[in-house]
Scaffold this motif. Structure first.
Motif, PDB file in Angstrom:
ATOM      1  N   ALA A 145       0.820  -1.217   0.000  1.00  0.00           N
ATOM      2  CA  ALA A 145       0.000   0.000   0.000  1.00  0.00           C
ATOM      3  C   ALA A 145       0.849   1.260   0.000  1.00  0.00           C
ATOM      4  N   HIS A 149       0.118   4.474  -2.471  1.00  0.00           N
ATOM      5  CA  HIS A 149       0.061   5.880  -2.042  1.00  0.00           C
ATOM      6  C   HIS A 149       0.965   6.739  -2.927  1.00  0.00           C
ATOM      7  N   GLU A 178      -8.185   9.778  -4.400  1.00  0.00           N
ATOM      8  CA  GLU A 178      -8.574   9.840  -2.989  1.00  0.00           C
ATOM      9  C   GLU A 178      -8.447   8.472  -2.320  1.00  0.00           C
ATOM     10  N   GLN A 179      -8.831   7.428  -3.021  1.00  0.00           N
ATOM     11  CA  GLN A 179      -8.724   6.081  -2.465  1.00  0.00           C
ATOM     12  C   GLN A 179      -7.264   5.634  -2.367  1.00  0.00           C
ATOM     13  N   SER A 182      -5.503   7.254   0.639  1.00  0.00           N
ATOM     14  CA  SER A 182      -6.244   7.158   1.899  1.00  0.00           C
ATOM     15  C   SER A 182      -5.281   6.997   3.075  1.00  0.00           C
ATOM     16  N   ASP A 184      -5.644   5.340   5.642  1.00  0.00           N
ATOM     17  CA  ASP A 184      -5.680   3.953   6.092  1.00  0.00           C
ATOM     18  C   ASP A 184      -5.184   3.057   4.960  1.00  0.00           C
ATOM     19  N   LEU A 186      -5.235  -0.012   4.545  1.00  0.00           N
ATOM     20  CA  LEU A 186      -6.142  -1.110   4.225  1.00  0.00           C
ATOM     21  C   LEU A 186      -7.292  -0.673   3.331  1.00  0.00           C
ATOM     22  N   GLU A 187      -7.527   0.633   3.232  1.00  0.00           N
ATOM     23  CA  GLU A 187      -8.604   1.140   2.382  1.00  0.00           C
ATOM     24  C   GLU A 187      -8.132   1.443   0.965  1.00  0.00           C
ATOM     25  N   ARG A 188      -6.832   1.371   0.727  1.00  0.00           N
ATOM     26  CA  ARG A 188      -6.307   1.646  -0.610  1.00  0.00           C
ATOM     27  C   ARG A 188      -6.526   0.432  -1.517  1.00  0.00           C
ATOM     28  N   PRO A 189      -6.794   0.661  -2.794  1.00  0.00           N
ATOM     29  CA  PRO A 189      -6.995  -0.469  -3.710  1.00  0.00           C
ATOM     30  C   PRO A 189      -5.692  -1.228  -3.927  1.00  0.00           C
TER      31      PRO A 189
END
Length: 221
Positions: A145, A149, A178-179, A182, A184, A186-189
């Motif tokens: 992740a 980012h 935005e995703q 994120s 967090d 764990l919320e990223r694709p």
């Protein structure tokens, strides 16, 4: 020999380990970076810089790479006053595909920045500098992740330099960014999801996805 049959001439980059102040003992940190570059060079992809030769042994580790006729992403953006949204998506997609190859082989890049992204005159993108690459030995979503980012930040930077576009085209790109960034992890694709969505957005905004000259584009149905 340079004139040997089937041996094209190239310009090369030779990267060596900087020595310490007494010029005799290689810096430990630099040596570790070389070990990471060499270890991760087993991952091959058209958008990853290839390692042509290397040596991790002795007191003078080195790697040999092709010298690319390209500039880093920040300089490339500065050379173009404004470019189309599909170009920003295309550049980022190429980066995401290189990153996907690393992730699929158990590596993260760890330092995806504009300085480590080269873009040539045809728009081909190459991800360089695997000195901060890290091996992922077990499923740990926060590590990959980190690369997601970084890709999101790069997409944001390139998006800011695109020519004015209808909000209907920009909004889904902004949602993806935005995703990706994120707070967090764990919320990223996943990287696979990022590649898929970038490709879809590219086709949605252009009617096809961009490929190098001489190849056939896939047009949207």
């Amino acid at each position: 020999p340079a004139d040997a049959a089937d041996s094209p001439r190239w310009d090369y980059i030779l990267k060596t380990v900087a020595a310490t102040e007494n010029q005799s003992v290689p810096a430990v940190q630099s040596t570790r970076r070389f070990n990471q570059i060499i270890a991760s060079s087993s991952v091959k992809h058209p958008n990853l810089v290839p390692i042509l030769d290397e040596s991790a042994g002795g007191t003078s580790p080195y790697v040999v790479m092709p010298r690319l006729d390209a500039v880093n992403l920040k300089n490339r953006i500065s050379q173009i006053s404004q470019f189309a949204l599909p170009v920003a998506l295309w550049w980022t997609r190429q980066l995401a595909q290189a990153t996907e190859a690393l992730h699929q082989n158990g590596w993260i890049h760890g330092d995806i920045t504009p300085d480590n992204v080269l873009v040539d005159s045809q728009g081909h993108v190459t991800l360089i500098d695997l000195g901060n690459a890290a091996r992922v030995h077990s499923p740990m979503p926060p590590l990959p992740a980190m690369d997601i980012h970084s890709l999101g930040r790069i997409l944001l930077e390139t998006l800011a330099s695109t020519e004015p576009t209808h909000s209907r085209s920009v909004e889904p790109v902004a949602e993806l960014i935005e995703q990706m960034i994120s707070p967090d992890p764990l919320e990223r694709p996943s990287i696979r999801q990022v590649v898929s969505r970038l490709l879809k957005l590219e086709i949605d905004t252009l009617g096809c996805h961009i490929v190098p000259e001489g190849q056939t584009t896939r047009r949207a149905a």
